[in-house]
Design a protein around this motif. Structure first.
Motif, PDB file in Angstrom:
ATOM      1  N   ALA A  27     -15.314  17.346  14.578  1.00  0.00           N
ATOM      2  CA  ALA A  27     -15.622  15.931  14.801  1.00  0.00           C
ATOM      3  C   ALA A  27     -17.094  15.633  14.533  1.00  0.00           C
ATOM      4  O   ALA A  27     -17.427  14.637  13.871  1.00  0.00           O
ATOM      5  N   ILE A  28     -17.993  16.498  15.020  1.00  0.00           N
ATOM      6  CA  ILE A  28     -19.425  16.280  14.815  1.00  0.00           C
ATOM      7  C   ILE A  28     -19.782  16.400  13.339  1.00  0.00           C
ATOM      8  O   ILE A  28     -20.555  15.593  12.794  1.00  0.00           O
ATOM      9  N   ASN A  29     -19.225  17.398  12.661  1.00  0.00           N
ATOM     10  CA  ASN A  29     -19.510  17.579  11.236  1.00  0.00           C
ATOM     11  C   ASN A  29     -18.957  16.428  10.400  1.00  0.00           C
ATOM     12  O   ASN A  29     -19.553  16.047   9.388  1.00  0.00           O
ATOM     13  N   THR A  30     -17.828  15.884  10.808  1.00  0.00           N
ATOM     14  CA  THR A  30     -17.271  14.721  10.110  1.00  0.00           C
ATOM     15  C   THR A  30     -18.145  13.495  10.342  1.00  0.00           C
ATOM     16  O   THR A  30     -18.434  12.733   9.413  1.00  0.00           O
ATOM     17  N   LEU A  31     -18.586  13.321  11.579  1.00  0.00           N
ATOM     18  CA  LEU A  31     -19.456  12.187  11.902  1.00  0.00           C
ATOM     19  C   LEU A  31     -20.758  12.254  11.114  1.00  0.00           C
ATOM     20  O   LEU A  31     -21.287  11.222  10.683  1.00  0.00           O
ATOM     21  N   GLU A  32     -21.257  13.470  10.887  1.00  0.00           N
ATOM     22  CA  GLU A  32     -22.517  13.633  10.164  1.00  0.00           C
ATOM     23  C   GLU A  32     -22.414  13.137   8.728  1.00  0.00           C
ATOM     24  O   GLU A  32     -23.407  12.722   8.130  1.00  0.00           O
ATOM     25  N   ALA A  33     -21.211  13.155   8.150  1.00  0.00           N
ATOM     26  CA  ALA A  33     -21.016  12.700   6.772  1.00  0.00           C
ATOM     27  C   ALA A  33     -20.832  11.190   6.670  1.00  0.00           C
ATOM     28  O   ALA A  33     -20.815  10.647   5.560  1.00  0.00           O
ATOM     29  N   VAL A  34     -20.703  10.494   7.795  1.00  0.00           N
ATOM     30  CA  VAL A  34     -20.534   9.043   7.784  1.00  0.00           C
ATOM     31  C   VAL A  34     -21.885   8.388   7.503  1.00  0.00           C
ATOM     32  O   VAL A  34     -22.884   8.729   8.137  1.00  0.00           O
ATOM     33  N   PRO A  35     -21.969   7.456   6.546  1.00  0.00           N
ATOM     34  CA  PRO A  35     -23.248   6.778   6.262  1.00  0.00           C
ATOM     35  C   PRO A  35     -23.791   6.085   7.507  1.00  0.00           C
ATOM     36  O   PRO A  35     -23.043   5.446   8.255  1.00  0.00           O
ATOM     37  N   ARG A  36     -25.091   6.219   7.703  1.00  0.00           N
ATOM     38  CA  ARG A  36     -25.725   5.624   8.879  1.00  0.00           C
ATOM     39  C   ARG A  36     -25.579   4.103   8.882  1.00  0.00           C
ATOM     40  O   ARG A  36     -25.525   3.468   9.938  1.00  0.00           O
ATOM     41  N   VAL A  37     -25.487   3.520   7.695  1.00  0.00           N
ATOM     42  CA  VAL A  37     -25.333   2.057   7.591  1.00  0.00           C
ATOM     43  C   VAL A  37     -24.029   1.612   8.237  1.00  0.00           C
ATOM     44  O   VAL A  37     -23.957   0.547   8.864  1.00  0.00           O
ATOM     45  N   LEU A  38     -22.981   2.431   8.098  1.00  0.00           N
ATOM     46  CA  LEU A  38     -21.677   2.073   8.655  1.00  0.00           C
ATOM     47  C   LEU A  38     -21.576   2.374  10.138  1.00  0.00           C
ATOM     48  O   LEU A  38     -20.784   1.738  10.852  1.00  0.00           O
ATOM     49  N   PHE A  39     -22.351   3.351  10.590  1.00  0.00           N
ATOM     50  CA  PHE A  39     -22.283   3.722  12.013  1.00  0.00           C
ATOM     51  C   PHE A  39     -23.677   4.108  12.496  1.00  0.00           C
ATOM     52  O   PHE A  39     -24.042   5.289  12.535  1.00  0.00           O
ATOM     53  N   PRO A  40     -24.493   3.124  12.882  1.00  0.00           N
ATOM     54  CA  PRO A  40     -25.896   3.378  13.253  1.00  0.00           C
ATOM     55  C   PRO A  40     -26.050   4.322  14.448  1.00  0.00           C
ATOM     56  O   PRO A  40     -27.091   4.957  14.603  1.00  0.00           O
TER      57      PRO A  40
ATOM     58  N   TYR B  79     -18.527  19.192   2.271  1.00  0.00           N
ATOM     59  CA  TYR B  79     -17.350  18.859   1.478  1.00  0.00           C
ATOM     60  C   TYR B  79     -17.018  17.364   1.577  1.00  0.00           C
ATOM     61  O   TYR B  79     -16.597  16.745   0.592  1.00  0.00           O
ATOM     62  N   LEU B  80     -17.234  16.793   2.742  1.00  0.00           N
ATOM     63  CA  LEU B  80     -17.044  15.347   2.890  1.00  0.00           C
ATOM     64  C   LEU B  80     -18.122  14.562   2.147  1.00  0.00           C
ATOM     65  O   LEU B  80     -17.851  13.496   1.584  1.00  0.00           O
ATOM     66  N   LEU B  81     -19.351  15.092   2.124  1.00  0.00           N
ATOM     67  CA  LEU B  81     -20.417  14.432   1.368  1.00  0.00           C
ATOM     68  C   LEU B  81     -20.115  14.439  -0.123  1.00  0.00           C
ATOM     69  O   LEU B  81     -20.502  13.516  -0.851  1.00  0.00           O
TER      70      LEU B  81
END
Length: 487
Positions: free
Chosen positions: A348-361, A453-455
């Protein structure tokens, strides 16, 4: 004997020898078993590259790479290093064959699970490779794209914003600026695209594009060297793959083998230079300085000339103890109880890290509070927090214990299917090569988590959106330029 059968034989021999070595408590026999396993992993990567229709998948790439690097490192360490050295580098300060053997068996099961999931994922990739068989000319505008990207790369190297270690090392810089991050993100497949252009020959590309690709290819290896020796190896394998896809002949395979033999001294020199630059940083007090790549190369060359013996000792140690990746995996196994897995927290943490900061500040705040990688799960397993050899396999263990091979390979297969679908939508053949090389390059990384891999998916999705938008703009301009057209 087919290559697939050879892989099965090597894998079976590896497990048998490892088992005998463990039962007899013979380190050298276990080293031999690990060596056979590394050959099996290398064979998998060769099958992925040379027989794409039957073996290409993200699962198979990671299975081959994981087995090759883990087992090769274990064989090297056990063979060349003594127990006291391995205890020093192992996080639990122990050298227990039981846990090393357990880690080896888990990695084998994990690789088999990846291969099984890969049989499902491959069906999505087969239509993509059909497009590479079409004898389409390479568009001339690609020359201008490569020139623009090369100018940006030269600027980053000259300014030190992309340098040894892969980033600006000044103490005030915490992360890459958006321009540098964007160039870095899209630049990795450039060497492979150049190799594909050269493989297709002069008849299918403009003279300018062909000549520029020939000159740009060595520069891209310098760009990769800034990030690390392993990156150069992955880059070489990706370049070989794209060149073979373009040539599609036995003569090309023979040429690659000959060039590979010739290139061994070059790779060895590059490895020594990388270590020399690192030594220059440590001994010269330059770890917080902002130096461009040419300054690092100059300092590294000076160390190679002045501290030859110290450099040789450092390289010998690096090839033995520092390749003992499996020792960390053994430490995790030794400190895991059936009730202690983290049930998906690391994923979950590694997936969250790949989420753009713009979409989830809020992602930065959440990650800093929870921790990531070692800081997330080392306290959970009563291990000291320090930099270790994380991988997709270790994440599967800390999250789901022995059930990791049932979950993590399936997640990767879904990600691979999404990448295949995305690659099948691109309009140009050279873009297909770009996407395929990006996938091959990324999934050969072993000491990475699902974030990388998500990046890869995120970057290629962004490239697709940009290409789609540019296509619409150019299409409208062409419509306007047609005589008699109306908007």
């Amino acid at each position: 004997m087919t290559a697939s059968f050879f892989w099965l034989v090597m894998a079976a021999v590896a497990l048998v020898i490892l088992s005998f070595g463990y039962v007899a408590e013979l380190d050298f026999l276990m080293a031999v078993g690990f060596a056979f396993g590394a050959v099996a992993g290398g064979t998998t990567l060769w099958l992925v590259i040379s027989q794409q229709n039957n073996h290409w998948s993200c699962c198979d790439i990671l299975a081959g790479s994981t087995t090759a690097w883990y087992y090769m490192g274990a064989a090297s360490s056990i063979w060349f290093a003594d127990h006291e050295q391995l205890k020093f580098w192992n996080i639990t300060r122990d050298f227990d064959l039981t846990f090393i053997y357990a880690a080896a068996v888990y990695l084998a099961i994990f690789a088999i699970a990846l291969h099984i999931c890969g049989t499902w994922e491959r069906r999505f990739w087969r239509p993509v490779f059909v497009r590479l068989t079409e004898p389409r000319p390479i568009p001339g505008y690609l020359f201008y794209l490569l020139v623009a990207l090369a100018i940006a790369q030269v600027g980053l190297l000259a300014s030190g914003r992309w340098s040894f270690g892969g980033f600006d090392t000044s103490a005030s810089v915490r992360e890459l600026d958006i321009f540098t991050a964007s160039i870095v993100a899209i630049a990795w497949p450039v060497a492979a695209v150049c190799a594909y252009i050269l493989g297709r020959g002069r008849n299918l590309s403009s003279p300018l594009l062909y000549t520029f690709s020939m000159g740009l290819l060595p520069f891209e290896f310098l760009w990769s060297l800034a990030y690390g020796r392993r990156v150069v190896i992955y880059q070489v394998l990706t370049v070989v793959a794209c060149y073979l896809w373009a040539k599609r002949s036995k003569a090309a395979v023979r040429m690659v083998i000959i060039l590979g033999l010739i290139g061994v001294p070059v790779i060895s020199y590059a490895s020594q230079l990388f270590l020399a630059i690192r030594m220059a940083q440590w001994t010269g007090g330059m770890t917080g300085a902002r130096l461009n790549m040419m300054e690092h190369l100059s300092r590294g060359s000076a160390v190679m000339g002045q501290r030859t013996e110290a450099l040789k000792r450092m390289q010998a140690e690096n090839l033995s103890t520092r390749t003992f990746m499996i020792g960390y995996f053994a430490s995790l196994i030794a400190n895991t109880k059936p009730s202690s897995p983290m049930v998906g927290a690391d994923l979950a943490i590694n997936t969250l890290e790949a989420v753009p900061r713009v979409l989830f500040p809020l992602k930065t705040e959440i990650i800093e509070k929870a921790g990531k990688h070692e800081s997330l799960y080392h306290p959970h397993f009563n291990l000291q927090v320090r930099d270790e050899a994380n991988s997709y396999a270790t994440s599967s263990w800390v999250d789901f214990w022995i059930f990791g091979p049932l979950i993590y390979p399936a997640v990767l297969a879904l990600l691979g299917a999404a990448l295949a679908k995305l690659t099948s939508t691109v309009p140009e053949q050279w873009m297909v090569v770009y996407y395929l090389s990006y996938v091959l390059f990324s999934f050969m990384f072993v000491e990475e988590t699902v974030t990388v891999y998500l990046l890869t998916l995120r970057t290629l999705l962004a490239v697709s959106i940009i290409a789609f938008a540019v296509g619409i703009v150019l299409g409208r301009r062409q419509a306007v330029s047609v005589p008699g057209s109306r908007l």
